[in-house]
Design a protein around this motif. Structure first.
Motif, PDB file in Angstrom:
ATOM      1  N   LYS A  47      -4.199  -2.596 -14.172  1.00 51.84           N
ATOM      2  CA  LYS A  47      -5.512  -2.298 -13.689  1.00 51.84           C
ATOM      3  C   LYS A  47      -6.706  -2.185 -14.812  1.00 51.84           C
ATOM      4  N   TYR A  53       0.885  -1.060   0.032  1.00 51.35           N
ATOM      5  CA  TYR A  53      -0.046  -0.017  -0.158  1.00 51.35           C
ATOM      6  C   TYR A  53       0.881   1.299  -0.098  1.00 51.35           C
ATOM      7  N   ASN A  78      -0.444   5.087 -10.896  1.00 48.52           N
ATOM      8  CA  ASN A  78      -0.181   3.659 -10.732  1.00 48.52           C
ATOM      9  C   ASN A  78       0.872   3.360 -11.460  1.00 48.52           C
ATOM     10  N   LYS A 121      -0.634   4.605  -1.665  1.00 50.21           N
ATOM     11  CA  LYS A 121      -2.058   4.884  -1.078  1.00 50.21           C
ATOM     12  C   LYS A 121      -1.603   5.825   0.088  1.00 50.21           C
ATOM     13  N   ASP A 180      -5.270  -4.549  -4.532  1.00 49.67           N
ATOM     14  CA  ASP A 180      -4.053  -3.841  -4.443  1.00 49.67           C
ATOM     15  C   ASP A 180      -2.890  -4.523  -3.920  1.00 49.67           C
TER      16      ASP A 180
END
Length: 592
Positions: A538, A66, A137, A69, A523
């Motif tokens: 994705k 992560y 991304n 994020k 993810d």
């Protein structure tokens, strides 16, 4: 873009299709390598690494999974996944959305959606607004498959009416029952709404040719956006968006019947117990049999000029030549009748407009493929229902023949043409999925009365998926012109892929095996794979808030349906949130 003014009909050949994946049910961390013998590292190091390095990924190392994020994004994911676990909210999601829109007003409703469900699963409203998500991304090694996810908000009655009108020919409407069509490949009002029971695939209903042109323009814009926002990006298309589905139904029926006819001929030569692709027919016996059925011309010439791989022998991959050179598309739609000994048209007559509509569908496909090549983008042709799929698969193979000569540009979902691609020297490219139509397909088969095309249970599907994946990986080991996307949220499948790649000495840097997951989900699988050097993508939906509501509705249903996987994802999100809290990183911002 006007098809009538600018396009010519692409030269597509047609044939009975080979054995396909049987409705595969449309499927983070640190990376390190360990050498099997460190003393040999200095000797032929690059070649040695390619055969002896091992792929090892920890999918529970949340700091790495992560790292792209911020904390607000983690919280949003937790809230959205939790809401998706409540049955009443999922079952009543349309009513709740309508009520929220009335209470909040349009502007505040859209803002609320962007902070929650829309923000989780959709990248933005248009080509410009999706760039930040795509580029972020990409900075972490994850590419994009752009997917314009706008759908018409039709009632069930409207969907059924459109489907019946677009799937029946003029001949069938004027003289019901005259043409002896198979039940599977004819329209049925009970299953006219193809959205029913489908949670993970958008659905198009035919309106008219102008609407198909609009869909093509949308796909063209998607291709241009993909070429401008990411390297080696993908753009997803659906064939049912590009033409009248009547043609896909009819062509699918013809392909299936010709394949059965090939199997019939094989049985006459004592080869009915063999796999389809291993059946080889004596050409002279084949000529005599086809002549009795009224086939015209010297069939021997279809297999001359080096096209016949073994003198005097015909296999399923040579079979295309039998119906390859017909002038009119409607002339393709003929089938052998074993009772009368004649080749007969599938329908008693075709109108000129139906002929034009069939040609336009092929022209639109040709335009999209050419633009994909020009923009450096790969086309991902989505799988659809089994009664459309033989035609979709066959048309996709023809696109591959034309556009996959030097590299993989067009991808589809079936492995049946691996041997054909090897023989003809073009790049085979497939996306493997478990599928999206199980419940709808099973119900339709039971009610209408034909063989259930779906595996009996999820475990059977898993086994088939892994067998098909093994088959493609083995082909990659032998033939570097093969590419596969493992499109799966199933961690066991991802680990199976890594294990088999280790056994075969295949490396992430070969870029022959890539992975795909949906934006906003998994993810913890996508980003670790990317950090390990794999090409990862994705599926990136985009479109105006109100027009992607049907897509968001299905995402909620899908999350509920796969709560085991989502539960693990929620646990990892909580783990990372607690780690940031305890380490004083609650205000963490991803590095750019």
């Amino acid at each position: 873009m006007s098809l009538r003014k600018t396009l010519t009909l692409p030269r597509f050949g047609f044939a009975a299709r080979d054995r396909s994946f049987r409705n595969l049910v449309t499927s983070t961390c640190r990376y390190h390598q360990t050498k099997t013998n460190t003393q040999e590292e200095s000797v032929n190091s690059s070649e040695h690494d390619s055969f002896n390095s091992k792929i090892s990924i920890d999918f529970e190392l949340t700091r790495e999974a992560y790292k792209s994020k911020d904390t607000l994004e983690l919280l949003r994911s937790l809230v959205v996944f939790k809401l998706c676990s409540y049955d009443i909210l999922v079952d009543k999601n349309k009513e709740i959305i309508d009520l929220s829109r009335k209470l909040l007003g349009q502007k505040m409703f859209e803002q609320f959606m962007k902070m929650t469900f829309y923000g989780q699963f959709v990248a933005g409203e248009d080509h410009q607004s999706i760039r930040p998500v795509v580029q972020k991304n990409q900075a972490y090694g994850v590419g994009a498959v752009l997917d314009y996810s706008v759908e018409e908000d039709l009632s069930q009655e409207e969907a059924e009416r459109k489907e019946m009108e677009s799937c029946m020919s003029t001949s069938e409407k004027e003289s019901p029952g005259v043409d002896h069509r198979e039940k599977k490949f004819t329209a049925h009002r009970r299953f006219g709404d193809r959205r029913e029971g489908v949670t993970s695939a958008r659905t198009y209903f035919y309106a008219d040719e102008a609407k198909c042109d609009q869909h093509m323009e949308t796909f063209l814009n998607c291709i241009k956006a993909s070429g401008g926002s990411s390297e080696d990006g993908f753009s997803a298309i659906k064939m049912t968006a590009l033409g009248r589905p009547q043609f896909l139904l009819q062509f699918s029926e013809v392909l299936v019947k010709w394949r059965r006819f090939f199997s019939f001929l094989a049985s006459k030569q004592g080869k009915d117990g063999m796999e389809v692709l291993e059946q080889k027919l004596d050409l002279e016996q084949l000529q005599m049999c086809l002549a009795r059925l009224g086939a015209e011309g010297n069939i021997q010439s279809f297999f001359s000029d080096g096209r016949l791989h073994s003198s005097g022998i015909v296999d399923m991959l040579d079979w295309n030549r039998l119906i390859d050179e017909r002038m009119k598309i409607s002339d393709l739609l003929v089938v052998p009748n074993l009772q009368t000994g004649q080749l007969e048209p599938l329908l008693s007559r075709f109108t000129e407009e139906e002929e034009r509509q069939m040609k336009r569908m092929l022209q639109r496909l040709d335009v999209l493929a050419k633009h994909a090549v020009e923009n450096g983008v790969r086309l991902m042709v989505d799988a659809e229902q089994t009664y459309f799929q033989p035609a979709i698969s066959r048309l996709t193979v023809e696109m591959k023949r034309s556009f996959n000569r030097d590299k993989a540009v067009v991808f589809n979902t079936y492995q049946c043409y691996l041997k054909l691609s090897r023989r003809e020297g073009w790049c085979f490219a497939a996306k493997l999925v478990r599928g999206a139509y199980m419940y709808q397909e099973r119900s339709r088969a039971a009610e209408i009365g034909y063989e259930d095309p779906i595996n009996p249970d999820y475990e059977s599907t898993n086994r088939m998926y892994h067998r098909c994946l093994d088959y493609v990986l083995e082909e990659i080991q032998r033939n570097k012109k093969v590419n596969v996307m493992v499109a799966s949220h199933n961690l066991d499948t991802v680990k199976h892929t890594l294990r088999r790649m280790n056994e075969m000495g295949l490396q992430p840097t070969d870029k022959k095996v890539c992975f795909g997951q949906l934006l906003g989900m998994c993810d913890q699988i996508s980003f670790p794979l990317a950090q390990a050097g794999f090409p990862v993508y994705k599926y990136v939906p985009y479109g105006p808030v109100n027009e992607v509501i049907p897509y968001l509705s299905r995402r909620a249903q899908e999350n509920r349906g796969f709560m085991k996987g989502v539960q693990m994802e929620r646990e990892l999100l909580w783990k990372e949130l607690m780690r940031r809290l305890s380490s004083g990183q609650i205000l963490y911002t991803p590095p750019v």
